[in-house]
Design a protein around this motif. Structure first.
Motif, PDB file in Angstrom:
ATOM      1  N   GLU A  65       8.322 -20.729  37.505  1.00  0.00           N
ATOM      2  CA  GLU A  65       8.456 -20.553  36.010  1.00  0.00           C
ATOM      3  C   GLU A  65       9.778 -21.195  35.629  1.00  0.00           C
ATOM      4  O   GLU A  65       9.648 -21.960  34.590  1.00  0.00           O
ATOM      5  CB  GLU A  65       8.455 -18.997  35.664  1.00  0.00           C
ATOM      6  CG  GLU A  65       7.120 -18.615  35.984  1.00  0.00           C
ATOM      7  CD  GLU A  65       6.917 -16.888  35.516  1.00  0.00           C
ATOM      8  OE1 GLU A  65       7.878 -16.645  34.881  1.00  0.00           O
ATOM      9  OE2 GLU A  65       6.024 -16.198  36.011  1.00  0.00           O
ATOM     10  N   GLU A  66      10.892 -21.103  36.293  1.00  0.00           N
ATOM     11  CA  GLU A  66      12.014 -21.724  35.870  1.00  0.00           C
ATOM     12  C   GLU A  66      12.142 -23.355  35.758  1.00  0.00           C
ATOM     13  O   GLU A  66      12.392 -23.646  34.863  1.00  0.00           O
ATOM     14  CB  GLU A  66      13.387 -21.502  36.853  1.00  0.00           C
ATOM     15  CG  GLU A  66      14.548 -21.852  36.323  1.00  0.00           C
ATOM     16  CD  GLU A  66      15.707 -21.214  37.083  1.00  0.00           C
ATOM     17  OE1 GLU A  66      16.930 -21.982  37.098  1.00  0.00           O
ATOM     18  OE2 GLU A  66      15.691 -20.339  37.867  1.00  0.00           O
ATOM     19  N   SER A  67      11.528 -23.835  37.000  1.00  0.00           N
ATOM     20  CA  SER A  67      11.272 -25.222  36.683  1.00  0.00           C
ATOM     21  C   SER A  67      10.483 -26.105  35.753  1.00  0.00           C
ATOM     22  O   SER A  67      10.769 -26.795  35.190  1.00  0.00           O
ATOM     23  CB  SER A  67      11.096 -25.774  38.394  1.00  0.00           C
ATOM     24  OG  SER A  67       9.733 -25.426  38.477  1.00  0.00           O
ATOM     25  N   ILE A  68       9.309 -24.952  35.391  1.00  0.00           N
ATOM     26  CA  ILE A  68       8.459 -25.476  34.534  1.00  0.00           C
ATOM     27  C   ILE A  68       9.213 -25.329  33.113  1.00  0.00           C
ATOM     28  O   ILE A  68       9.057 -26.106  32.355  1.00  0.00           O
ATOM     29  CB  ILE A  68       7.313 -24.549  34.567  1.00  0.00           C
ATOM     30  CG1 ILE A  68       6.295 -24.886  35.759  1.00  0.00           C
ATOM     31  CG2 ILE A  68       6.373 -24.776  33.296  1.00  0.00           C
ATOM     32  CD1 ILE A  68       5.868 -26.471  35.802  1.00  0.00           C
ATOM     33  N   ALA A  69       9.961 -24.229  32.743  1.00  0.00           N
ATOM     34  CA  ALA A  69      10.859 -24.104  31.683  1.00  0.00           C
ATOM     35  C   ALA A  69      11.754 -25.371  31.659  1.00  0.00           C
ATOM     36  O   ALA A  69      11.874 -25.932  30.341  1.00  0.00           O
ATOM     37  CB  ALA A  69      11.442 -22.943  31.501  1.00  0.00           C
ATOM     38  N   ASN A  70      12.299 -25.536  32.652  1.00  0.00           N
ATOM     39  CA  ASN A  70      13.063 -26.792  32.506  1.00  0.00           C
ATOM     40  C   ASN A  70      12.564 -28.011  32.067  1.00  0.00           C
ATOM     41  O   ASN A  70      13.176 -28.777  31.404  1.00  0.00           O
ATOM     42  CB  ASN A  70      14.026 -26.898  33.865  1.00  0.00           C
ATOM     43  CG  ASN A  70      14.924 -26.043  34.115  1.00  0.00           C
ATOM     44  OD1 ASN A  70      15.658 -25.173  33.230  1.00  0.00           O
ATOM     45  ND2 ASN A  70      15.361 -25.723  35.445  1.00  0.00           N
ATOM     46  N   VAL A  71      11.354 -28.336  32.746  1.00  0.00           N
ATOM     47  CA  VAL A  71      10.400 -29.478  32.597  1.00  0.00           C
ATOM     48  C   VAL A  71      10.311 -29.559  30.992  1.00  0.00           C
ATOM     49  O   VAL A  71      10.553 -30.707  30.225  1.00  0.00           O
ATOM     50  CB  VAL A  71       9.163 -29.619  33.123  1.00  0.00           C
ATOM     51  CG1 VAL A  71       8.268 -30.836  32.704  1.00  0.00           C
ATOM     52  CG2 VAL A  71       9.496 -29.810  34.752  1.00  0.00           C
ATOM     53  N   ALA A  72       9.650 -28.528  30.448  1.00  0.00           N
ATOM     54  CA  ALA A  72       9.428 -28.425  28.879  1.00  0.00           C
ATOM     55  C   ALA A  72      10.596 -28.862  28.016  1.00  0.00           C
ATOM     56  O   ALA A  72      10.643 -29.478  27.068  1.00  0.00           O
ATOM     57  CB  ALA A  72       8.878 -27.139  28.537  1.00  0.00           C
ATOM     58  N   THR A  73      11.793 -28.157  28.591  1.00  0.00           N
ATOM     59  CA  THR A  73      13.168 -28.329  27.694  1.00  0.00           C
ATOM     60  C   THR A  73      13.282 -29.597  27.617  1.00  0.00           C
ATOM     61  O   THR A  73      13.815 -30.269  26.602  1.00  0.00           O
ATOM     62  CB  THR A  73      13.972 -27.287  28.157  1.00  0.00           C
ATOM     63  OG1 THR A  73      13.654 -25.914  28.018  1.00  0.00           O
ATOM     64  CG2 THR A  73      15.374 -27.530  27.410  1.00  0.00           C
ATOM     65  N   LEU A  74      13.552 -30.301  28.921  1.00  0.00           N
ATOM     66  CA  LEU A  74      14.263 -31.579  28.949  1.00  0.00           C
ATOM     67  C   LEU A  74      12.979 -32.617  28.294  1.00  0.00           C
ATOM     68  O   LEU A  74      13.255 -33.718  27.288  1.00  0.00           O
ATOM     69  CB  LEU A  74      14.127 -32.135  30.521  1.00  0.00           C
ATOM     70  CG  LEU A  74      15.231 -31.602  31.114  1.00  0.00           C
ATOM     71  CD1 LEU A  74      15.161 -31.759  32.517  1.00  0.00           C
ATOM     72  CD2 LEU A  74      16.403 -32.184  30.740  1.00  0.00           C
ATOM     73  N   LEU A  75      11.593 -32.399  28.216  1.00  0.00           N
ATOM     74  CA  LEU A  75      10.790 -33.064  27.643  1.00  0.00           C
ATOM     75  C   LEU A  75      10.937 -33.098  26.211  1.00  0.00           C
ATOM     76  O   LEU A  75      10.827 -34.090  25.353  1.00  0.00           O
ATOM     77  CB  LEU A  75       9.131 -32.881  28.100  1.00  0.00           C
ATOM     78  CG  LEU A  75       8.734 -33.155  29.534  1.00  0.00           C
ATOM     79  CD1 LEU A  75       7.471 -32.503  29.732  1.00  0.00           C
ATOM     80  CD2 LEU A  75       8.829 -34.833  29.691  1.00  0.00           C
ATOM     81  N   GLU A  76      11.180 -31.912  25.550  1.00  0.00           N
ATOM     82  CA  GLU A  76      11.258 -31.821  24.140  1.00  0.00           C
ATOM     83  C   GLU A  76      12.572 -32.623  23.862  1.00  0.00           C
ATOM     84  O   GLU A  76      12.463 -33.400  22.795  1.00  0.00           O
ATOM     85  CB  GLU A  76      11.614 -30.335  23.830  1.00  0.00           C
ATOM     86  CG  GLU A  76      10.146 -29.490  23.721  1.00  0.00           C
ATOM     87  CD  GLU A  76      10.267 -28.224  23.337  1.00  0.00           C
ATOM     88  OE1 GLU A  76       9.352 -27.598  23.029  1.00  0.00           O
ATOM     89  OE2 GLU A  76      11.508 -27.539  23.417  1.00  0.00           O
ATOM     90  N   MET A  77      13.379 -32.561  24.676  1.00  0.00           N
ATOM     91  CA  MET A  77      14.962 -33.153  24.320  1.00  0.00           C
ATOM     92  C   MET A  77      14.851 -34.656  24.422  1.00  0.00           C
ATOM     93  O   MET A  77      15.199 -35.364  23.479  1.00  0.00           O
ATOM     94  CB  MET A  77      15.974 -32.877  25.102  1.00  0.00           C
ATOM     95  CG  MET A  77      16.548 -31.581  24.628  1.00  0.00           C
ATOM     96  SD  MET A  77      18.068 -30.647  25.725  1.00  0.00           S
ATOM     97  CE  MET A  77      17.932 -31.348  27.143  1.00  0.00           C
ATOM     98  N   GLU A  78      14.119 -35.245  25.533  1.00  0.00           N
ATOM     99  CA  GLU A  78      14.150 -36.537  25.590  1.00  0.00           C
ATOM    100  C   GLU A  78      12.967 -37.259  24.861  1.00  0.00           C
ATOM    101  O   GLU A  78      13.249 -38.338  24.709  1.00  0.00           O
ATOM    102  CB  GLU A  78      13.901 -36.756  27.412  1.00  0.00           C
ATOM    103  CG  GLU A  78      14.858 -36.315  28.178  1.00  0.00           C
ATOM    104  CD  GLU A  78      15.896 -37.271  28.061  1.00  0.00           C
ATOM    105  OE1 GLU A  78      15.844 -38.555  27.983  1.00  0.00           O
ATOM    106  OE2 GLU A  78      17.294 -36.763  28.239  1.00  0.00           O
ATOM    107  N   LEU A  79      12.076 -36.640  24.472  1.00  0.00           N
ATOM    108  CA  LEU A  79      10.965 -37.383  23.652  1.00  0.00           C
ATOM    109  C   LEU A  79      11.202 -36.959  22.313  1.00  0.00           C
ATOM    110  O   LEU A  79      10.069 -37.349  21.568  1.00  0.00           O
ATOM    111  CB  LEU A  79       9.447 -36.879  24.268  1.00  0.00           C
ATOM    112  CG  LEU A  79       9.397 -37.157  25.858  1.00  0.00           C
ATOM    113  CD1 LEU A  79       8.107 -36.610  26.252  1.00  0.00           C
ATOM    114  CD2 LEU A  79       9.305 -38.686  25.911  1.00  0.00           C
ATOM    115  N   ASP A  80      11.835 -36.049  21.885  1.00  0.00           N
ATOM    116  CA  ASP A  80      12.407 -35.527  20.496  1.00  0.00           C
ATOM    117  C   ASP A  80      10.899 -35.092  19.961  1.00  0.00           C
ATOM    118  O   ASP A  80      10.364 -35.445  18.963  1.00  0.00           O
ATOM    119  CB  ASP A  80      12.883 -36.891  19.749  1.00  0.00           C
ATOM    120  CG  ASP A  80      13.273 -36.412  18.346  1.00  0.00           C
ATOM    121  OD1 ASP A  80      13.577 -35.125  18.149  1.00  0.00           O
ATOM    122  OD2 ASP A  80      13.216 -37.059  17.527  1.00  0.00           O
ATOM    123  N   ILE A  81      10.130 -34.200  20.719  1.00  0.00           N
ATOM    124  CA  ILE A  81       9.243 -33.561  20.114  1.00  0.00           C
ATOM    125  C   ILE A  81       9.279 -32.006  20.270  1.00  0.00           C
ATOM    126  O   ILE A  81      10.190 -31.469  21.310  1.00  0.00           O
ATOM    127  CB  ILE A  81       7.649 -33.799  21.008  1.00  0.00           C
ATOM    128  CG1 ILE A  81       8.150 -33.636  22.371  1.00  0.00           C
ATOM    129  CG2 ILE A  81       7.646 -35.265  20.648  1.00  0.00           C
ATOM    130  CD1 ILE A  81       6.664 -33.793  23.247  1.00  0.00           C
TER     131      ILE A  81
END
Length: 108
Positions: A65-81
């Motif tokens: 769960e933690e790594s999936i949350a990290n993926v989501a957070t990074l994707l939001e920041m990096e892709l600006d979505i």
């Protein structure tokens, strides 16, 4: 008598896998998908090749769960979505992540 018959079931499987690999590599031509896979591979500590669309995030890639949350957070920041973090409960495969990114990117 066993001759080197071609066209058997093994050949069909190999051809299907090769066609799938070609389709995956075409997807990677999309810079957004390539970035998603790069981030996922980094966070999940796997190769980009392991990120097949049908790969299970938890069973195949060892996510928690933690790594999936990290993926989501990074994707939001990096892709600006926005909105990916709300989708993580529905992510089971790599394709689920890609679908969420596509959906959120198109609505931004």
């Amino acid at each position: 008598m066993s001759g080197g018959l071609s066209g058997g079931p093994e050949d069909g499987t190999a051809q299907a896998q090769e066609a799938g690999s070609r389709a995956d590599s075409r997807l990677d031509d999309d810079p957004v998908i390539a970035k998603v896979k790069m981030i996922m591979a980094d966070v999940l500590e796997c190769t980009a090749a392991a990120l097949r669309p049908d790969a299970d995030l938890f069973d195949d890639l060892g996510a928690d769960e933690e790594s999936i949350a990290n993926v989501a957070t990074l994707l939001e920041m990096e892709l600006d979505i926005d909105g990916l973090y709300e989708d993580v409960d529905y992510w089971a495969t790599v394709d689920d992540v890609l679908d969420s990114v596509r959906e959120q990117a198109s609505s931004s």
